[in-house]
Design a protein around this motif. Sequence first.
Motif, PDB file in Angstrom:
ATOM      1  N   PHE A   1       0.883  -1.284  -0.059  1.00 47.61           N
ATOM      2  CA  PHE A   1      -0.047   0.008   0.052  1.00 47.61           C
ATOM      3  C   PHE A   1       1.022   1.278   0.024  1.00 47.61           C
ATOM      4  N   GLU A   2       2.025   1.109  -0.590  1.00 46.65           N
ATOM      5  CA  GLU A   2       2.836   2.174  -0.547  1.00 46.65           C
ATOM      6  C   GLU A   2       2.646   3.413  -1.417  1.00 46.65           C
ATOM      7  N   ASP A   3       1.804   3.077  -2.386  1.00 51.79           N
ATOM      8  CA  ASP A   3       1.107   4.072  -3.351  1.00 51.79           C
ATOM      9  C   ASP A   3       0.470   5.212  -2.555  1.00 51.79           C
ATOM     10  N   ASN A   4      -0.221   4.825  -1.197  1.00 53.19           N
ATOM     11  CA  ASN A   4      -0.937   5.930  -0.570  1.00 53.19           C
ATOM     12  C   ASN A   4      -0.251   7.043  -0.058  1.00 53.19           C
ATOM     13  N   LEU A   5       1.148   6.707   0.316  1.00 47.53           N
ATOM     14  CA  LEU A   5       1.810   7.799   0.961  1.00 47.53           C
ATOM     15  C   LEU A   5       2.465   8.599  -0.187  1.00 47.53           C
ATOM     16  N   PHE A   6       3.165   8.102  -1.222  1.00 48.30           N
ATOM     17  CA  PHE A   6       3.730   8.683  -2.327  1.00 48.30           C
ATOM     18  C   PHE A   6       2.522   9.507  -3.023  1.00 48.30           C
ATOM     19  N   SER A   7       1.376   9.093  -3.062  1.00 46.54           N
ATOM     20  CA  SER A   7       0.445   9.817  -3.862  1.00 46.54           C
ATOM     21  C   SER A   7      -0.034  11.173  -3.183  1.00 46.54           C
ATOM     22  N   ILE A   8      -0.214  10.954  -1.655  1.00 48.17           N
ATOM     23  CA  ILE A   8      -0.645  12.117  -0.877  1.00 48.17           C
ATOM     24  C   ILE A   8       0.671  13.106  -0.850  1.00 48.17           C
ATOM     25  N   LYS A   9       1.753  12.661  -0.698  1.00 51.33           N
ATOM     26  CA  LYS A   9       3.040  13.667  -0.787  1.00 51.33           C
ATOM     27  C   LYS A   9       3.072  14.434  -1.922  1.00 51.33           C
ATOM     28  N   THR A  10       2.815  13.769  -3.122  1.00 53.20           N
ATOM     29  CA  THR A  10       2.962  14.479  -4.412  1.00 53.20           C
ATOM     30  C   THR A  10       2.117  15.304  -4.681  1.00 53.20           C
ATOM     31  N   LEU A  11       0.564  15.003  -4.186  1.00 49.72           N
ATOM     32  CA  LEU A  11      -0.467  15.810  -4.683  1.00 49.72           C
ATOM     33  C   LEU A  11      -0.403  17.228  -3.801  1.00 49.72           C
ATOM     34  N   LEU A  12       0.066  17.086  -2.496  1.00 52.56           N
ATOM     35  CA  LEU A  12       0.241  18.234  -1.776  1.00 52.56           C
ATOM     36  C   LEU A  12       1.498  19.195  -2.019  1.00 52.56           C
ATOM     37  N   LYS A  13       2.189  18.590  -2.769  1.00 52.21           N
ATOM     38  CA  LYS A  13       3.494  19.280  -3.263  1.00 52.21           C
ATOM     39  C   LYS A  13       3.274  19.820  -4.500  1.00 52.21           C
ATOM     40  N   ALA A  14       2.613  19.320  -5.232  1.00 54.54           N
ATOM     41  CA  ALA A  14       2.370  19.797  -6.741  1.00 54.54           C
ATOM     42  C   ALA A  14       1.626  21.170  -6.664  1.00 54.54           C
TER      43      ALA A  14
END
Length: 370
Positions: free
Chosen positions: A184-197
């Motif tokens: 479920f590693e996608d969850n963290l990566f996705s949230i981080k990138t959405l909040l940074k973009a």
Amino acid sequence: MIKVSVIIPVFNTQDFLKECIDSVVNQTLVDIEVICINDGSSDNSLEILEEYGKNDSRIKVIDQNHVGVGVARNVALDIAQGEYILFLDSDDYLDLDSLDYLYTTSEDKNLDILMFKITNFNKTGKESTSPYFEMDFLSEIVGDDVFSWNDIKDCLFDVSVSITSKLFRKEMISDIRFPEGLIFEDNLFSIKTLLKAQRIYFADKHLYHRRIRSNSITNSYHDKFTDCIDIYDLIIDYIQEIGEYDEFHLQMFDRQCFDFYHRFRQLEDKYKNGFYIKLKDYFLNHKNILERYGTLDSCSRRSLEIYNSAMKSNNYNEFELSVEVFDLKQKNKKYKKEISKLKKSNKKHLKELEALKSSKSWKVANIFRK
């Protein structure tokens, strides 16, 4: 110049691997690199990769021990040379013009993330869509505009966390990596990138084809399903680190309660007790912060039921039964409301029918009906 780096972690997918790689090397966009990480496959996946590597200089093959998809992706990210990054699972495939469209659109709109839709397909080849990957609510909110997380903050945790449905500007994710040793590693990566973009765009296009199979990682590693609890711990840490916990605590709690119970129900019975014990311990550890922010006072009724059931139950059977009873009661209320509406509608139609029968035109036409 390499325009797009396609990263493909590979683990025992020899039956699907050629279809996957063919869909990449035959793209209409040719200025690409394909980084294939063989994550300790025990089948012929490595041999297939090496054969492709001999025939196409754009393909880089890295062989490593089986340490997980998070590590594999991180290794590839460290060596990727493309302006943009696309993640592709080794049992899936792309439309042949996907990368051309994604690259051109990202350049034209100066994007950090380009999101798109995914089509599912089963072993017979039958395709289908799902609301989770369609994300129609995004189109309703942002339309055809470029946006950032501030524009969708009320539904940020409803956005699909699948990283295979996104093209990332490499520069934007230079300091973001996947958690290692967890699924479920996608969850963290996705949230981080959405909040940074700063600039995100949602394309109303199906460009990626996702294979549905029973022995995929998230359907096989039941002993690792408790990782979803660890992942949310990391997400909370990150949200607090960037100072946005007050903004997202409620939405995040509702989402994690849904995910926790969803994963729990997917488990074989022999794994449920371990999951329940860890879940209860997780809620105990977060009780103070949930009470301090008033999360339990404002969350959805179902989230509160999942939380209270976990805290009060003596075992996983009691926990599961308690939430099941709640869900059945909610369904019953829904059906009662629908029946009530139908009854009201029926009364209305009966009145209209009586009025029609007493009308002059009805009486005049009676002879013809006979």
